[in-house]
Structures are given as C-alpha cells and as structure tokens.
Design an enzyme around this catalytic site. Structure first.
Site, mmCIF file in Angstrom:
data_model
loop_
_atom_site.group_PDB
_atom_site.id
_atom_site.type_symbol
_atom_site.label_atom_id
_atom_site.label_comp_id
_atom_site.label_asym_id
_atom_site.label_seq_id
_atom_site.Cartn_x
_atom_site.Cartn_y
_atom_site.Cartn_z
ATOM 1 N N HIS A 173 99.014 52.639 44.035
ATOM 2 C CA HIS A 173 100.390 52.545 43.547
ATOM 3 C C HIS A 173 101.216 51.492 44.297
ATOM 4 O O HIS A 173 102.379 51.704 44.628
ATOM 5 C CB HIS A 173 101.070 53.913 43.679
ATOM 6 C CG HIS A 173 102.085 54.190 42.629
ATOM 7 N ND1 HIS A 173 103.275 53.502 42.558
ATOM 8 C CD2 HIS A 173 102.101 55.059 41.601
ATOM 9 C CE1 HIS A 173 103.976 53.949 41.555
ATOM 10 N NE2 HIS A 173 103.305 54.898 40.943
ATOM 11 N N VAL A 174 100.599 50.342 44.543
ATOM 12 C CA VAL A 174 101.320 49.249 45.210
ATOM 13 C C VAL A 174 102.414 48.710 44.288
ATOM 14 O O VAL A 174 102.237 48.622 43.070
ATOM 15 C CB VAL A 174 100.336 48.113 45.611
ATOM 16 C CG1 VAL A 174 99.697 47.460 44.390
ATOM 17 C CG2 VAL A 174 101.018 47.089 46.509
ATOM 18 N N ASP A 184 107.262 50.974 31.780
ATOM 19 C CA ASP A 184 106.571 52.051 32.477
ATOM 20 C C ASP A 184 105.408 52.462 31.582
ATOM 21 O O ASP A 184 105.203 53.637 31.297
ATOM 22 C CB ASP A 184 107.519 53.235 32.711
ATOM 23 C CG ASP A 184 106.937 54.241 33.704
ATOM 24 O OD1 ASP A 184 107.678 55.160 34.097
ATOM 25 O OD2 ASP A 184 105.746 54.105 34.054
ATOM 26 N N GLU A 213 99.160 49.388 38.251
ATOM 27 C CA GLU A 213 98.261 50.538 38.502
ATOM 28 C C GLU A 213 97.061 50.501 37.542
ATOM 29 O O GLU A 213 97.138 50.993 36.415
ATOM 30 C CB GLU A 213 99.048 51.834 38.326
ATOM 31 C CG GLU A 213 100.291 51.961 39.200
ATOM 32 C CD GLU A 213 101.256 53.001 38.660
ATOM 33 O OE1 GLU A 213 100.875 54.194 38.582
ATOM 34 O OE2 GLU A 213 102.386 52.618 38.298
HETATM 35 C C1 G6D Z 1 108.055 57.494 37.599
HETATM 36 O O1 G6D Z 1 107.281 57.185 35.354
HETATM 37 C C2 G6D Z 1 107.196 56.668 36.664
HETATM 38 C C3 G6D Z 1 105.769 56.707 37.098
HETATM 39 O O2 G6D Z 1 105.005 55.847 36.277
HETATM 40 C C4 G6D Z 1 105.689 56.272 38.571
HETATM 41 O O3 G6D Z 1 104.360 56.351 38.987
HETATM 42 C C5 G6D Z 1 106.555 57.184 39.418
HETATM 43 O O4 G6D Z 1 107.882 57.131 38.966
HETATM 44 C C6 G6D Z 1 106.551 56.765 40.881
HETATM 45 O O5 G6D Z 1 107.737 58.844 37.441
#
Ligand code: G6D
EC number: 5.1.3.3
Length: 342
Positions: free
Chosen positions: A178-179, A248, A308
């Site tokens: 999750h960088v 997203d 990701e």
């Molecule tokens: C939010 O919807 C996003 C996700 O994709 C992300 O991984 C997370 O924040 C950190 O929920």
C-alpha cells in the site's frame, strides 16, 4: 556499491521495531519489520527531503492514520462485500471493519504486526525476507497461512516485491503493498501533476460502498492508455470520479507486457516503471486521507497516490474476476517491481 544497515526505529508495545536501510550509489530505501512495509524512498541518500513516498515517523501514527502507508496488505487486499464469502460449500463471515464491508484483511491484519526478518546480501542486490503466520483465530479466514514477503533492492534502483504463501486449508489470498507515491518529493504539493500510463484502458466500476458492481467500463477520465494527468479525475470529475472524489478504482492490466504501467510527473524528473504478474492495479488518490501526525505531518486529499497491484477486489464474489483461492498446501507466488528512474 550497495550498503545495508539496520537500526532501532522505536520501542512499541514492549517490542523493538527495526528499520532496515539499503543504499545504492544515489538512493536510499528503508523498510520496517512492522507491517513488512516500505518506510522511505530517498532519491538522494544524503537528502532527507527527497522522499518520494508518504511516510510516518512513529508506529502509532502509521496505525492511527488509517492510511496503511507502505504496508504489506493481506490475506486479502481491498474490500469483500459485507465480509461474506462461500468456499467449499461453507459460508464465512469476516470482520466488517469498513462500514458493512471487510477491508484489507480486517483490523488485526498483517500491516499491524512485527514480521520475522532475515537479510540476504549479494553483490548487486539486497533482499529483506519478512515472514509471519496468520492463524485462523487471528482473522477468521479458513486455514493457517505462512506468508513471506521478500523486498529486494538492486544496485540499479529496482525495488522488487515477491509474495509467497502456503496454507493448511483452502483459503483466500490476494496480497498487495500500500505504498503512496508523491514524486514531487514534498507531500505539501498534491499529486494532480502526476501522469499515469497503463497498458490497458478498462476499469472496474464500483458502487457507493466501493464494492465492484461487476461492470468493466471504459471512459475518457479512466483511459490511461496514453499518459494522462491524475488531475483529470480530480478537477474534471465524471460520475465515477464523483463517487469517490477522485480515483479509488481497480484498473485492468494486460498481462505479459515488459512494462505494465508508468507513473511520472509533468516535470518528468522522476519516472517509475512498474511490471507485475497481477491482473489489476488499484489507483487511489488518497481521497479520504485527513491526518495530522504527532510530529505535525499533515496528510490530506491528494497528498499521494497508491498503485496497489492485486487481483480485482471482491473477486471471491464475482465469478469472472479471477481466482484468489489458495488451495491447501499449494505454494502461492507473485511479484511486482518498481524501477525508479531519476
Ligand atoms: C480508503 O477506499 C480507500 C481504500 O482503497 C484505501 O486502501 C484505504 O482508504 C486506505 O478506504
């Protein structure tokens, strides 16, 4: 000439968190055993202000932020609708830690634990081997899974991630990292100027709870087959952008290409070429981020962008989204590598 050393990052919950630092001729990559995460990428190893990823300086900030910055995510990245799935004729109910849905393996997942670590040094590459076991009692997925993540840095500034896993029972497995990149080297400068090019032009539509609807779509704001600025989906939002106030979304990737996608900026001084064996990449423009750290790092919307690589989220509930079932005693392997050109 490569250099490696380790140092205490901090004492957390009566345990020592270790930072592993790898230097190439010009760059510095650092990792933490907490969450088997990438902590910093400095394009100039002598300049702490040359970090191109979002980082925190304490474990508590990493956890409190809810951003999963740089962390390994597993068993299953992304969301599982209502935390429910069926496997081998049995129904499972996972933790619903994101509204009604299950997100990123739940609140007790591998991003929040210290991984066992060994180091392998070679002439032109250094590999950190992180290992942990997730028990069924930890996350209520079937089976106990031995999970290894190898982070390798090479002398020509390639960061390669390899995932290995084996489970005692048929289970689900879809890991990622999750960088968040911010190639401006300053998180105060937002990522609207970042340019993305993918080797495919389709994305997965999501609903208001961010669960895939099952529809694969094309649309101009989501067509990165030629370089396009992330600004497009932020400043000139279409209905899919408006749902999340940016991006997203899972983007499909064409398998087999040498270079799967590229991230750069309008000044073009840093480019990241990514190759992966995964079928999609979730591009998240940190739309929900809103955190001030204990040492006053203020991260907010558009401070960074994630890449990701994974199978399509909620695949277990969509027959045509690919397979994330890891069969008992089978060995899982996947790899993603980031070539940093600066
Ligand atoms: C939010 O919807 C996003 C996700 O994709 C992300 O991984 C997370 O924040 C950190 O929920």
């Amino acid at each position: 000439m490569m250099k490696y050393y380790q140092t205490k990052f901090e004492d957390f919950q009566n345990q020592t968190i270790t930072e592993y630092i790898i230097e190439t001729d010009h760059m510095q990559f650092s990792f933490l055993d907490y969450g088997a995460r990438i902590h910093k990428i400095l394009t100039d190893k002598n300049d702490d202000q040359s970090n191109i990823i979002l980082s925190m300086n304490t474990i508590e900030d990493y956890n409190e932020s809810g951003g999963y910055f740089g962390a390994t995510i597993g068993r299953v990245a992304g969301r599982i609708a209502r935390g429910r799935f069926d496997l081998n004729g049995k129904s499972y109910q996972l933790e619903q830690n994101d509204g009604e849905n299950h997100l990123h393996g739940g609140s007790n997942a591998v991003d929040k634990r210290i991984w066992m670590t060994t180091v392998e040094e070679q002439q032109d590459a250094i590999t950190l081997k992180f290992k942990t076991v997730i028990y069924e009692r930890d996350d209520h997925y079937p089976g106990d899974i031995t999970f290894e993540v190898h982070h390798t840095v090479t002398s020509d500034n390639v960061w390669k991630i390899e995932y290995f896993a084996v489970s005692t029972e048929d289970t689900l497995f879809n890991p990622t990292n999750h960088v968040y990149f911010n190639l401006n080297k300053d998180y105060h400068k937002k990522i609207m100027n970042h340019q993305l090019q993918l080797n495919h032009d389709q994305f997965v539509e999501i609903d208001e709870t961010l669960i895939p609807t099952g529809h694969i779509k094309n649309s101009p704001n989501f067509d990165f087959s030629d370089f396009q600025a992330l600004e497009t989906g932020i400043m000139n939002q279409d209905e899919d952008n408006q749902l999340v106030d940016g991006y997203d979304h899972p983007f499909l990737l064409q398998k087999g290409d040498e270079k799967t996608f590229t991230l750069t900026t309008d000044s073009d001084d840093i480019t990241i070429d990514v190759t992966t064996d995964r079928s999609c990449v979730v591009i998240y423009t940190s739309n929900m981020l809103n955190y001030r750290s204990s040492d006053d790092i203020v991260l907010e919307q558009y401070s960074g962008v994630t890449v990701e690589t994974q199978e399509i989220p909620d695949a277990i509930n969509h027959a045509d989204f690919g397979n994330i079932i890891l069969r008992k005693d089978d060995t899982y392997y996947s790899s993603t590598q980031f070539t940093i050109i600066n």
